[in-house]
Design an enzyme around this catalytic site. Structure first.
Site, PDB file in Angstrom:
ATOM      1  N   LYS A   1       0.843  -1.206   0.000  1.00  0.00           N
ATOM      2  CA  LYS A   1       0.000   0.000   0.000  1.00  0.00           C
ATOM      3  C   LYS A   1       0.876   1.254   0.000  1.00  0.00           C
ATOM      4  O   LYS A   1       2.099   1.169   0.182  1.00  0.00           O
ATOM      5  CB  LYS A   1      -0.909  -0.023   1.230  1.00  0.00           C
TER       6      LYS A   1
ATOM      7  N   TYR B   1      15.889  30.381   6.805  1.00  0.00           N
ATOM      8  CA  TYR B   1      14.707  31.017   7.401  1.00  0.00           C
ATOM      9  C   TYR B   1      14.798  31.014   8.919  1.00  0.00           C
ATOM     10  O   TYR B   1      15.171  30.003   9.531  1.00  0.00           O
ATOM     11  CB  TYR B   1      13.438  30.247   7.030  1.00  0.00           C
TER      12      TYR B   1
ATOM     13  N   MET C   1      11.742  24.450   1.612  1.00  0.00           N
ATOM     14  CA  MET C   1      10.925  23.647   0.692  1.00  0.00           C
ATOM     15  C   MET C   1      11.801  22.810  -0.240  1.00  0.00           C
ATOM     16  O   MET C   1      11.540  21.636  -0.457  1.00  0.00           O
ATOM     17  CB  MET C   1      10.010  24.568  -0.112  1.00  0.00           C
TER      18      MET C   1
HETATM   19  C1  LIG Z   1      -0.161  -1.727   6.738  1.00  0.00           C
HETATM   20  C2  LIG Z   1      -0.753  -2.996   7.155  1.00  0.00           C
HETATM   21  C3  LIG Z   1       0.058  -4.123   7.363  1.00  0.00           C
HETATM   22  C4  LIG Z   1       1.562  -4.089   7.289  1.00  0.00           C
HETATM   23  O1  LIG Z   1       2.092  -3.400   8.389  1.00  0.00           O
HETATM   24  P1  LIG Z   1       3.666  -3.334   8.684  1.00  0.00           P
HETATM   25  O2  LIG Z   1       3.748  -2.828  10.066  1.00  0.00           O
HETATM   26  O3  LIG Z   1       4.238  -2.372   7.690  1.00  0.00           O
HETATM   27  O4  LIG Z   1       4.202  -4.692   8.504  1.00  0.00           O
HETATM   28  C5  LIG Z   1      -0.576  -5.317   7.654  1.00  0.00           C
HETATM   29  N1  LIG Z   1      -1.921  -5.383   7.763  1.00  0.00           N
HETATM   30  C6  LIG Z   1      -2.727  -4.323   7.579  1.00  0.00           C
HETATM   31  C7  LIG Z   1      -4.196  -4.462   7.715  1.00  0.00           C
HETATM   32  C8  LIG Z   1      -2.169  -3.088   7.280  1.00  0.00           C
HETATM   33  O5  LIG Z   1      -2.972  -2.035   7.112  1.00  0.00           O
END
Ligand SMILES: *Cc1c(COP(=O)(O)O)cnc(C)c1O
Length: 378
Positions: free
Chosen positions: A43, A269, A317
């Site tokens: 993800k 800054y 930035m």
């Molecule tokens: C993000 C996520 C994981 C993986 O988590 P890590 O800590 O990066 O291993 C596993 N299960 C779900 C439901 C997640 O949202």
């Protein structure tokens, strides 16, 4: 044209991490239970590493299933050519459900509402869709509450266009050895599994373990584990691991200018760094628009010429400034922001160290890496 700040993503390292994890899962004896399969979490653009290339590498390295946060992410993976099963964790309600059917995705059903929506969409198409059911054992975000399953689950199980493929839960505190919730969630999930077995007549496939839980307790491996961070070669703090993992991403740049400061002069800054003695600062073309946190000022380091140089003055930035007083530094010199520049342990900077320096978590460091930064794959 390539900007001087680039992220190099070593797909070979990602593949090696997948294999190292599989070896680890196969080695650990679990009273004869089968070796769990691997649901690789890609993800958030594969934790900032670039979802498409990384997902294909992980698939080729032998992950059984890929997982992402929403339908839109999953569709992008299919369009990139991923053929393995793709589990969508959540956010069904705000997504276009069509993607599930058109791209052959596996949805998670996290609420009765989502169950009805998927059932109706599947009925309209005249198909049966396999889903994973999320059980809330203490995270209290998405999922059917474990203690309510006896009355919330039967209508879902009765849906003629839905077929339960697996149940899962998610740990809120797997990285915290002091927190009793981890063990409580395991016990609740075990009890909930028995309820599902009673209601369906068989024990469904089960999974629960994120990276930290995978490292901590083989009892929560069940039929599959669900690591994210470990795939990218980062061990969730404060845990340690003997699995031979390699960091998959480095972030490098080049010095664009070197500036001498007289005593009393400030840089950047807000004049946050004032030279007490004659000082030299190097200007590096990477800033918060690239995802580098403003809190790195006075806390973080980069490597130049094999040495650690402290980040001083405000991170702006598009630029940051580092104190290179007493070093021979010239424009064009290589700068390592994440990665290594030599073989000594102090010649390595990783996401975990950067996160610790500014009081955040390594997941945030890699996920926030800006879209402006080109990812180069090797
Ligand atoms: C993000 C996520 C994981 C993986 O988590 P890590 O800590 O990066 O291993 C596993 N299960 C779900 C439901 C997640 O949202």
């Amino acid at each position: 044209m390539i900007r001087s700040t680039v992220a190099r993503v070593d797909l070979g390292a990602v593949a090696a991490n997948v294999r190292a994890l599989r070896d680890y899962l196969a080695r650990e004896p679990r009273n004869g239970a089968p070796v769990p399969s691997l649901i690789a979490v890609v993800k958030a653009n594969a934790y900032g590493h670039g979802a498409e290339r990384v997902a294909l590498a992980i698939e080729a390295a032998g992950a059984d299933t890929l997982a992402c946060a929403d339908i839109e992410e999953a569709v992008a993976l299919r369009r990139a050519g991923v053929r393995a099963p793709i589990l969508v964790f959540g956010a069904l309600s705000i997504s276009d459900l069509d993607g599930i059917f058109e791209y052959g995705l596996t949805p998670t059903i996290t609420t009765p509402w989502a169950a009805r929506a998927v059932q109706e969409a599947a009925a309209r198409r005249g198909v049966v869709i396999e889903y994973h059911l999320k059980i809330d054992t203490g995270m209290h975000r998405l999922g059917f509450r474990d203690e309510n399953l006896r009355w919330t689950l039967p209508p879902v199980l009765a849906s003629s266009h839905l077929r339960l493929q697996a149940i899962y839960t998610h740990f809120a505190s797997a990285d915290d050895a002091e927190n009793p919730l981890f063990a409580e969630q395991r016990e609740r999930f075990d009890a909930a599994s028995e309820v599902v077995r009673e209601l369906t007549g068989l024990m469904p496939m089960r999974h629960a373990a994120n990276s930290a839980a995978t490292l901590r307790d083989s009892r929560v491996w069940y039929d599959a584990v669900r690591p994210g961070l470990l795939l990218y070669g980062i061990v969730p703090p404060p845990l340690a691991s003997t699995i031979p993992l390699q960091p998959a991403m480095s972030l490098t740049s080049r010095v664009v200018a070197v500036k001498g400061l007289r005593p009393g002069e400030a840089v950047g800054y807000g004049c946050r760094f004032v030279a007490q003695e004659p000082a030299t600062v190097a200007v590096v073309p990477a800033g918060y628009a690239d995802g580098l946190d403003t809190r790195l000022s006075g806390r973080g380091h980069v490597l130049i010429r094999g040495r650690r140089a402290p980040i001083v003055g405000a991170v702006s930035m598009d630029m940051l400034t580092v104190d290179v007083t007493g070093m021979e530094v010239s424009p064009g010199d290589d700068v390592v922001i994440i990665g290594r520049q030599g073989d000594e342990s102090w010649q390595q900077l990783d996401a975990r160290e950067m996160a610790a320096a500014i009081g955040t978590i390594p997941w945030e460091i890699v996920c926030r890496l800006g879209s402006r930064i080109e990812r180069q794959y090797s």
